[in-house]
Enzyme design. Sequence first.
Site, short mmCIF file in Angstrom:
data_model
loop_
_atom_site.label_atom_id
_atom_site.label_comp_id
_atom_site.label_asym_id
_atom_site.label_seq_id
_atom_site.Cartn_x
_atom_site.Cartn_y
_atom_site.Cartn_z
N ASN A 11 1.90 -2.53 -8.26
CA ASN A 11 2.79 -1.77 -8.26
C ASN A 11 4.27 -2.51 -8.59
O ASN A 11 4.75 -2.95 -7.74
CB ASN A 11 2.81 -0.98 -6.67
CG ASN A 11 4.06 0.07 -6.69
OD1 ASN A 11 4.80 0.25 -7.74
ND2 ASN A 11 4.37 0.20 -5.59
N LYS A 13 7.08 -1.20 -9.01
CA LYS A 13 8.36 -0.54 -8.50
C LYS A 13 9.40 -0.24 -9.67
O LYS A 13 8.99 -0.28 -10.71
CB LYS A 13 8.85 -1.13 -7.25
CG LYS A 13 7.66 -1.43 -6.30
CD LYS A 13 8.13 -1.86 -4.91
CE LYS A 13 6.83 -2.11 -3.91
NZ LYS A 13 7.09 -2.31 -2.69
N HIS A 97 3.97 6.86 -1.94
CA HIS A 97 4.39 5.58 -1.55
C HIS A 97 5.36 5.81 -0.47
O HIS A 97 6.14 6.53 -0.67
CB HIS A 97 4.82 4.62 -2.71
CG HIS A 97 4.89 3.44 -2.44
ND1 HIS A 97 6.04 2.84 -1.64
CD2 HIS A 97 4.21 2.30 -2.43
CE1 HIS A 97 6.01 1.51 -1.62
NE2 HIS A 97 4.86 1.03 -2.03
N GLU A 99 8.11 4.27 -0.07
CA GLU A 99 9.52 4.16 -0.65
C GLU A 99 9.80 5.64 -1.08
O GLU A 99 10.97 6.18 -0.92
CB GLU A 99 9.59 3.24 -1.66
CG GLU A 99 9.61 1.92 -1.02
CD GLU A 99 9.14 0.76 -1.81
OE1 GLU A 99 8.97 0.96 -3.33
OE2 GLU A 99 8.93 -0.40 -1.43
N GLU A 169 -0.51 0.90 3.70
CA GLU A 169 0.12 0.26 3.50
C GLU A 169 1.33 0.20 4.65
O GLU A 169 2.35 1.23 4.69
CB GLU A 169 1.04 0.36 2.22
CG GLU A 169 0.39 0.24 1.09
CD GLU A 169 1.25 0.02 -0.13
OE1 GLU A 169 1.17 -1.09 -0.97
OE2 GLU A 169 2.36 0.86 -0.25
N GLY A 175 7.20 -5.97 1.22
CA GLY A 175 8.34 -6.68 1.02
C GLY A 175 9.10 -7.47 1.95
O GLY A 175 10.03 -8.10 1.77
N SER A 215 2.59 -7.22 1.41
CA SER A 215 3.00 -8.72 1.23
C SER A 215 1.63 -9.37 0.96
O SER A 215 1.34 -10.39 1.70
CB SER A 215 3.68 -9.25 2.46
OG SER A 215 4.82 -8.88 2.56
P1 13P Z 1 4.95 -5.99 -1.67
O1 13P Z 1 3.63 -6.59 -1.90
O2 13P Z 1 5.79 -6.60 -2.21
O3 13P Z 1 4.96 -6.28 0.06
O4 13P Z 1 4.95 -4.59 -1.72
C1 13P Z 1 3.72 -3.74 -1.51
C2 13P Z 1 3.79 -2.40 -1.88
O5 13P Z 1 4.79 -1.57 -1.71
C3 13P Z 1 2.77 -1.84 -2.92
O6 13P Z 1 2.96 -0.73 -3.38
#
Ligand code: 13P
Length: 257
Positions: A11, A13, A97, A99, A169, A175, A215
């Site tokens: 992903n 983003k 997601h 976010e 997740e 992150g 992560s």
């Molecule tokens: P990270 O791997 O940067 O923690 O992000 C995970 C994520 O949100 C994947 O959709």
Amino acid sequence: MLTRKAIIAGNWKMFKTVPEALTFVHGFRKTAVGLDHVEAVLCPPFTALALMSESLCGSGISLGAQDVFWEDKGAFTGEVSPVMLKDAGCSYVIVGHSERRQYFGDTDEKVNRKVIAVLSHALTPIMCVGETLEERESGVTKKVVRTQTTAGMAGLAPEQAAGMVIAYEPVWAIGTGRTASDEDAQEVIAYIRSIVQEMFGAEAAGQVRILYGGSVKPENTAGLMSKVDIDGALVGGASLEVESFAEIIRVTSETKG
Ligand code: 13P
């Protein structure tokens, strides 16, 4: 015997311009090994989809979008429909997601509408669920993922549920460099599988692929992928560099293959 093929989805983003995306694909096609045992999916920003689809042609690497609106077309300024994503070469769509839930108002009900729309266009949703740090600390992780899973998958036929991908997740692991322990991830993912079984039966629960995200790095991949219910990963930061993303796929192939 396990028949679920592992998936490693990147992903991206809101990262990478079109030239940057194409440079990644060029390098990744040369570097990635293990793709017989692992399905690799790249989810770039909308702007890179169509050209990436061309440059992935014949590679066996799949393309996914990061979000979708549920209508096919209409006066919905700024939105992108499942028809358009298919047209741009996608086979997967990330839905719900954290976010999107946190910053853009995606509720369980909206996530469900998106999941249904994606499936009805023969695309595969990657539906995200997961608890916040506050929720984990107050002991309601299972309650939260139960609510998100049951609401997000409401109204599906068992065959549709079986073909879906779910990504667990935990929001506090995204992150932050803080990963769920292998055991904690396995426990919640097994619990999600049991919810799918309650809703849609044993066959669907045995087929649905459930990923871990938060992560994920080359160094923690083997531990997570050694767990029986974890069918792959949804990777954010570590999917932006060819070397780390290719290494996560290689390790997954070795562990699951
Ligand atoms: P990270 O791997 O940067 O923690 O992000 C995970 C994520 O949100 C994947 O959709």
